[in-house]
Motif scaffolding. Sequence first.
Motif, short mmCIF file in Angstrom:
data_model
loop_
_atom_site.label_atom_id
_atom_site.label_comp_id
_atom_site.label_asym_id
_atom_site.label_seq_id
_atom_site.Cartn_x
_atom_site.Cartn_y
_atom_site.Cartn_z
N ALA A 49 0.84 -1.21 0.00
CA ALA A 49 0.00 0.00 0.00
C ALA A 49 0.87 1.25 0.00
N ASP A 50 0.30 2.34 -0.48
CA ASP A 50 0.98 3.63 -0.43
C ASP A 50 0.78 4.23 0.97
N ILE A 51 1.76 5.02 1.41
CA ILE A 51 1.61 5.63 2.74
C ILE A 51 0.52 6.69 2.78
N GLY A 52 -0.02 7.05 1.64
CA GLY A 52 -1.11 8.02 1.60
C GLY A 52 -2.43 7.48 2.12
N TRP A 53 -2.51 6.18 2.35
CA TRP A 53 -3.73 5.56 2.86
C TRP A 53 -3.48 5.02 4.26
N ILE A 54 -4.57 4.71 4.95
CA ILE A 54 -4.42 4.20 6.32
C ILE A 54 -3.65 2.88 6.33
N THR A 55 -3.80 2.06 5.31
CA THR A 55 -3.08 0.78 5.29
C THR A 55 -1.58 1.03 5.33
N GLY A 56 -1.13 2.05 4.61
CA GLY A 56 0.29 2.40 4.64
C GLY A 56 0.71 2.90 6.02
N HIS A 57 -0.13 3.67 6.66
CA HIS A 57 0.21 4.17 8.00
C HIS A 57 0.37 3.00 8.98
N SER A 58 -0.64 2.13 9.01
CA SER A 58 -0.66 1.10 10.05
C SER A 58 0.21 -0.10 9.74
N TYR A 59 0.33 -0.48 8.45
CA TYR A 59 1.02 -1.73 8.14
C TYR A 59 2.23 -1.59 7.22
N VAL A 60 2.60 -0.34 6.89
CA VAL A 60 3.92 -0.13 6.29
C VAL A 60 4.81 0.53 7.34
N VAL A 61 4.22 1.47 8.09
CA VAL A 61 5.04 2.29 8.99
C VAL A 61 4.85 1.88 10.46
N TYR A 62 3.74 2.29 11.10
CA TYR A 62 3.69 2.23 12.56
C TYR A 62 3.68 0.82 13.14
N GLY A 63 2.80 -0.05 12.63
CA GLY A 63 2.74 -1.40 13.21
C GLY A 63 4.07 -2.13 13.08
N PRO A 64 4.57 -2.28 11.84
CA PRO A 64 5.83 -3.01 11.66
C PRO A 64 7.00 -2.38 12.41
N LEU A 65 7.15 -1.06 12.36
CA LEU A 65 8.32 -0.45 13.01
C LEU A 65 8.23 -0.55 14.53
N CYS A 66 7.05 -0.43 15.08
CA CYS A 66 6.91 -0.61 16.53
C CYS A 66 7.32 -2.02 16.92
N ASN A 67 7.06 -2.97 16.02
CA ASN A 67 7.43 -4.36 16.28
C ASN A 67 8.88 -4.68 15.90
N GLY A 68 9.64 -3.70 15.47
CA GLY A 68 11.03 -3.96 15.10
C GLY A 68 11.15 -4.79 13.84
N ALA A 69 10.16 -4.69 12.97
CA ALA A 69 10.12 -5.52 11.76
C ALA A 69 10.95 -4.91 10.64
N THR A 70 11.12 -5.70 9.58
CA THR A 70 11.68 -5.20 8.33
C THR A 70 10.51 -5.00 7.38
N SER A 71 10.26 -3.75 7.00
CA SER A 71 9.07 -3.41 6.23
C SER A 71 9.47 -2.97 4.83
N VAL A 72 8.76 -3.51 3.84
CA VAL A 72 9.07 -3.16 2.44
C VAL A 72 8.29 -1.90 2.05
N LEU A 73 8.96 -0.98 1.36
CA LEU A 73 8.30 0.21 0.82
C LEU A 73 8.22 0.04 -0.69
N PHE A 74 7.02 -0.14 -1.20
CA PHE A 74 6.87 -0.43 -2.63
C PHE A 74 6.51 0.85 -3.38
N GLU A 75 7.42 1.28 -4.25
CA GLU A 75 7.24 2.56 -4.94
C GLU A 75 6.54 2.41 -6.29
N SER A 76 6.48 1.18 -6.80
CA SER A 76 6.09 1.00 -8.20
C SER A 76 4.64 0.58 -8.36
N THR A 77 4.33 -0.08 -9.45
CA THR A 77 2.97 -0.56 -9.71
C THR A 77 3.04 -2.07 -9.97
N PRO A 78 1.90 -2.78 -9.85
CA PRO A 78 1.93 -4.24 -10.02
C PRO A 78 2.30 -4.68 -11.43
#
Length: 671
Positions: free
Chosen positions: A319-348
């Motif tokens: 997901a793009d960070i412009g949506w709630i999915t990006g906030h919760s499951y690209v940034v805040y949830g994974p990073l709070c958990n010390g995870a390695t999170s992928v940032l996908f810039e492209s298209t499918p």
Amino acid sequence: MALAAARARLPLRALGCPLPHGLVPVAARRCCGEAGGPAALPPGGYGVWQERAARDPAGFWAEVARGALRWDSPFHTACQACPAGGAARWFLGGRLNVSVNCLDQHVEKSPDRVALIWERDEPGTAVHVTYRELLDLTCRLANTLKKYGIQKGDKVAIYMSVSPLSVAAMLACARIGAVHTVVFAGFSAESLAGRIIDSVITYNQAVRGGRIIELKRTVDEAVKNCPSIKHVFVAQRTDNKVWMGDRDIPLEEEMAKAASVCAPESMDSEDMLFMLYTSGSTGKPKGIVHTQAGYLLYSAVTHKYVFDYQQGDVFGCVADIGWITGHSYVVYGPLCNGATSVLFESTPVYPDPGRYWEMVQRLKINQFYGAPTAIRLLLNYGEEWVKKYDRSSLKTLGSVGEPINNEAWQWFYHVVGEGRCTLVDTWWQTETGGICIAPRPSEEKAEIVPAMAMRPFFGIVPVLMDDNGKVIEGVDVSGALCIAQPWPGMARTIFGDHQRFVDAYFKAYPGYYFTGDGAYRTKKGYYQITGRMDDVINISGHRLGTAEIEDAMADHPEVPETAVIGYPHKIKGEGAFAFIVLKEQTAHTDHVKEELKTMVASKIAKYAVPDHIVVVKRLPKTRSGKIMRRLLRKVVTEQSNNMGDVTTLDDPSVVKEILDAYQKYKEKTSL
Ligand code: WTA
């Protein structure tokens, strides 16, 4: 020269400076560390937690919050009803900093663990950023914001494509207590200008699917109509120069001069963390407000348990960070958990329809979380695009944002997941902060029914309501989906309009949160989401109010009236379908239609543009003058003469008129 030297001192790659094609890939670094694991629940198992969270939400979440978050000072009250009505408040009296939870606590234990893998537009040019590097970036950016007078409570818009720098911008705001509002980089200048903001952080340009997107130019347009904007921080995503005015500040240059240490602001649990604009059934998009502790806790715990995230896993939410999915499951949830999170810039589909799976193979992604619209698109290209890549790293697949149809679910599960991965259809909303209904967590061997969200998360108590506002008991029943008791991730208000918040979510069914969705409770007691019950449509997983699209077309001098509905679309899930009334003397119908499309694209975004526009003599209206959209939906989806109850129509002969106009349009086009 000064700039070059300044950049050399920074983790250059992470700053978004383009790498020469073919020069990378950076060797994969260790993704797991020795310590600092995901948010943990108290001892017990699924059944015990489920029962406890439903019976005693305050006690359950208090215990989880004490163990999972790092506090500056402990909270004294776990949960309290909001005196002004609406959502409860959580962890009162507690103080903490979200960026410390997402960064410092992991840097102390394993600084070289990879926090982010930036999967840039060009395949094979991924950039790995460690927790130490991300903290460095965040602090420099935070100090830069401070230098320009940005303080606790100020509103900072982030208008950037997904990158380590945009994540650092979110965390820098959190560090100093500023409120971020990420605006999806596909939104128009007018949409951006409509947000309440003091400053903007942007890129000169973005790159997506091999194409350049002129972000700074859009910001320049927005700034003209938004006098509240004091500063525009401009980072470089490409080497191209853009026009820089008095308000514009070159971000990397300033960051290079800034200190790499920034003391975190100690925030109250209930201080605002961010607002995110989303569409409702009426009016302009509303700024949904999430606060610090409850949101962070809920996104982290759901991230861990819905996806079964294990330390060392590579988590790929596209997901793009412009949506709630990006906030919760690209940034805040994974990073709070010390995870390695992928940032996908492209298209499918860039450079080809194998992009996701080639990335899964190359980055060894363990959890893949995406949208049904992309799955529907990809399944048209055939299985060979999937099968040529090794997907053995995958353990969990997730779907979000809209209903996943059975065909897409089966393809995702059998072709992508080889029938061996857990597939979770996750239902939630911008307002809920995190996943509320999903097949997992549940006992390890518990069944998963295709295309169904199924089970409430810990502490979520769904209820179904009938038309009279009564709770529907039992199984094999449908109704309006409400949630009966508070949970920490719930949004707290609509920025600047608490009454609107209370009215939109807590008025229809007093004492319950109304989601706007309908649901069916199966014979086995599982939940299946049946779709929105209001005038919100969902185009490729993006929420839009039909009224918003109508408003965007309202200023056209030749078009006195419009009505927009959602209709089923094979790839997008839903598309926008417009009925318009033209002034009698209007000659160039096609030209007017094109103008209307341009208006929607420039006032909202390209994805909001109606696929079809049908001219009618008049719209179906009730005697009190309300447009009967239900009837228009029937015309488009059923094309039958059976329109249901039309007794409230002002003039029932309008039905035939509209059916005829629609038939004519159908014959003329490929519809
Ligand atoms: C819809 C996205 C069916 C729903 C996280 C909801 C879904 C709206 C699902 C929220 C799902 C989301 N199945 N419908 N798994 N997930 N929706 O705020 O109508 O962008 O109310 O949040 O999307 O969209 P939002």
